[in-house]
Design an enzyme around this catalytic site. Structure first.
Site, PDB file in Angstrom:
ATOM      1  N   HIS A   1       0.893  -1.147   0.000  1.00  0.00           N
ATOM      2  CA  HIS A   1       0.000   0.000   0.000  1.00  0.00           C
ATOM      3  C   HIS A   1       0.938   1.206   0.000  1.00  0.00           C
ATOM      4  O   HIS A   1       2.051   1.129   0.537  1.00  0.00           O
ATOM      5  CB  HIS A   1      -0.898  -0.001   1.239  1.00  0.00           C
ATOM      6  CG  HIS A   1      -1.942  -1.081   1.190  1.00  0.00           C
ATOM      7  ND1 HIS A   1      -2.200  -1.922   2.235  1.00  0.00           N
ATOM      8  CD2 HIS A   1      -2.772  -1.452   0.189  1.00  0.00           C
ATOM      9  CE1 HIS A   1      -3.153  -2.762   1.892  1.00  0.00           C
ATOM     10  NE2 HIS A   1      -3.520  -2.510   0.651  1.00  0.00           N
TER      11      HIS A   1
ATOM     12  N   ASP B   1       2.452   1.954   3.259  1.00  0.00           N
ATOM     13  CA  ASP B   1       3.391   0.933   3.781  1.00  0.00           C
ATOM     14  C   ASP B   1       4.796   1.355   3.365  1.00  0.00           C
ATOM     15  O   ASP B   1       5.766   1.181   4.098  1.00  0.00           O
ATOM     16  CB  ASP B   1       3.154  -0.453   3.151  1.00  0.00           C
ATOM     17  CG  ASP B   1       1.813  -1.072   3.505  1.00  0.00           C
ATOM     18  OD1 ASP B   1       1.359  -0.865   4.635  1.00  0.00           O
ATOM     19  OD2 ASP B   1       1.235  -1.764   2.633  1.00  0.00           O
TER      20      ASP B   1
HETATM   21  C1  XUL Z   1      -9.109  -6.167   0.350  1.00  0.00           C
HETATM   22  C2  XUL Z   1      -7.892  -6.580  -0.319  1.00  0.00           C
HETATM   23  C3  XUL Z   1      -6.770  -5.595  -0.272  1.00  0.00           C
HETATM   24  C4  XUL Z   1      -6.120  -5.393  -1.586  1.00  0.00           C
HETATM   25  C5  XUL Z   1      -5.003  -4.407  -1.608  1.00  0.00           C
HETATM   26  O1  XUL Z   1     -10.073  -7.113   0.393  1.00  0.00           O
HETATM   27  O2  XUL Z   1      -7.820  -7.660  -0.832  1.00  0.00           O
HETATM   28  O3  XUL Z   1      -5.804  -6.065   0.617  1.00  0.00           O
HETATM   29  O4  XUL Z   1      -5.605  -6.607  -2.015  1.00  0.00           O
HETATM   30  O5  XUL Z   1      -5.399  -3.126  -1.363  1.00  0.00           O
END
Ligand code: XUL
Ligand code: MN
Length: 343
Positions: free
Chosen positions: A49, A52
């Site tokens: 992310h 992160d």
């Molecule tokens: C949410 C999900 C997230 C995405 C990344 O359900 O899967 O972790 O993969 O933002």
């Protein structure tokens, strides 16, 4: 059928175990410690992310964000790791409370687009061209809250702004039908690919298929993968498992339905997934009951299960399968596949 697979996960996949009804049950592991765990667990790639990678990015100027991301890139290289993708986290800030790109408030939409541009800068500095968009709050709790046609147009507008901002970036949509919203606007692979066609450069819009998200939509993940592969749009995957239609469980890959997992491995292998640099992402979470010392087993286990299923898939006799298909003896074909899993 002889490809090799490289594996990734995100730092959020090693987590403290909080759920909507209870607080953390495990100690927080700092990011640098998590990085050291990757190679030990036989993973070579890191999914991020945006925050992160660069914590507190909302209060930093763009140049500082890029500088911090470049430093992180060196750190990753020192660990022998590669950044696979960056995903803007558009579901925690108060400005994303009613969605990011589809918010009814123009200031909130503007914030979300700006934040996405910063995520692209981070991706660039980390040496990846992949931006994953999980549309967490791009939906509604009640039908009347937003205009669904306008919402789709606003998502397209936001993606166009990203594609224009950076001519190399590839935008990879991760569809999910619900949670946290009651209804999400881009619930399936088909929706994601169709959305890409509305954008200014459809060749730079693809999908990230998560097994659990497909199951939550009542669909078979391997069929979703086949659809994306036919469109040359399967640019990454989030493998995991899901025990029926409930909250998004992010269970270890293959832990609920081995045959469903086998079919995912099989289609990826059959169509040379990975040959163009695609990674196998494991978006799995440890159970809340897991103690601190053993809270990374879900990652190792998911990878092991993938590789065991790969062996099983490659050992299946394709000519026998073709013959059974020709005879339309699907009972025998089913038993052949089931036997391969219980041997
Ligand atoms: C949410 C999900 C997230 C995405 C990344 O359900 O899967 O972790 O993969 O933002
Ligand atoms: Mn995911």
């Amino acid at each position: 059928m002889a490809g090799e697979f490289r594996f990734t996960f995100g730092p959020w996949n090693i987590h403290e175990g909080a759920d909507p009804f209870g607080p953390n049950v495990r100690k927080t592991i700092e990011f640098d410690k998590k990085l050291k765990m990757y190679k030990k667990l036989d993973f070579d790639g890191v999914q991020f992310h945006d925050d992160d990678a660069v914590p507190d990015m909302d209060v930093l100027p763009p140049e500082k964000i890029v500088k911090k991301a470049s430093e992180l890139r060196n750190k990753l290289e020192n660990h022998g790791l590669t950044a696979e993708f960056v995903a803007p986290r558009l579901w925690e800030d108060p400005r994303t409370i009613d969605g990011g790109y589809t918010s009814n408030d123009p200031k909130c939409r503007e914030y979300s687009i700006e934040r996405s541009k910063r995520s692209i800068d981070i991706a660039d500095a980390l040496g990846t061209d992949l931006l994953v968009l999980w549309f967490a709050r791009e939906g509604t709790y009640i039908r009347e809250a937003k205009d669904s046609k306008v919402a789709v147009e606003r998502i397209v507008e936001a993606i166009n702004a990203m594609l224009e901002y950076n001519s190399k970036i590839r935008v990879c949509i991760e569809p999910k039908p619900n949670e946290p919203m009651d209804q999400a606007y881009i619930p399936t692979t088909g929706h994601a690919i169709a959305l890409g066609l509305l954008c200014i450069d459809p060749d730079r819009v693809g999908v990230n298929i998560e097994s659990a998200h497909a199951i939550l939509a009542g669909l078979d993940p391997s069929d979703e993968m086949g659809f994306a592969l036919a469109h040359k749009k399967l640019w990454t995957v989030h493998l995991n498992d899901q025990n029926g239609l409930k909250f998004d469980e992010d269970k270890s890959f293959g832990s609920v339905d081995l045959r469903r997992a086998l079919n995912q491995v099989r289609i990826l292998d059959k169509y040379d997934y990975g040959k163009n640099g695609e990674w196998v992402g494991l978006d799995v979470k440890a159970m809340r009951t897991q103690k601190d010392e053993t809270a990374t087993k879900h990652l190792r286990n998911s990878r092991t299960t993938f590789l065991r299923l790969l062996e099983i898939s490659r050992a299946l006799d394709d000519s026998k399968i073709d013959e059974l298909i020709k005879e339309r003896d699907y009972e025998e074909l089913e038993q052949y596949v089931v036997e391969s899993l219980i041997r």
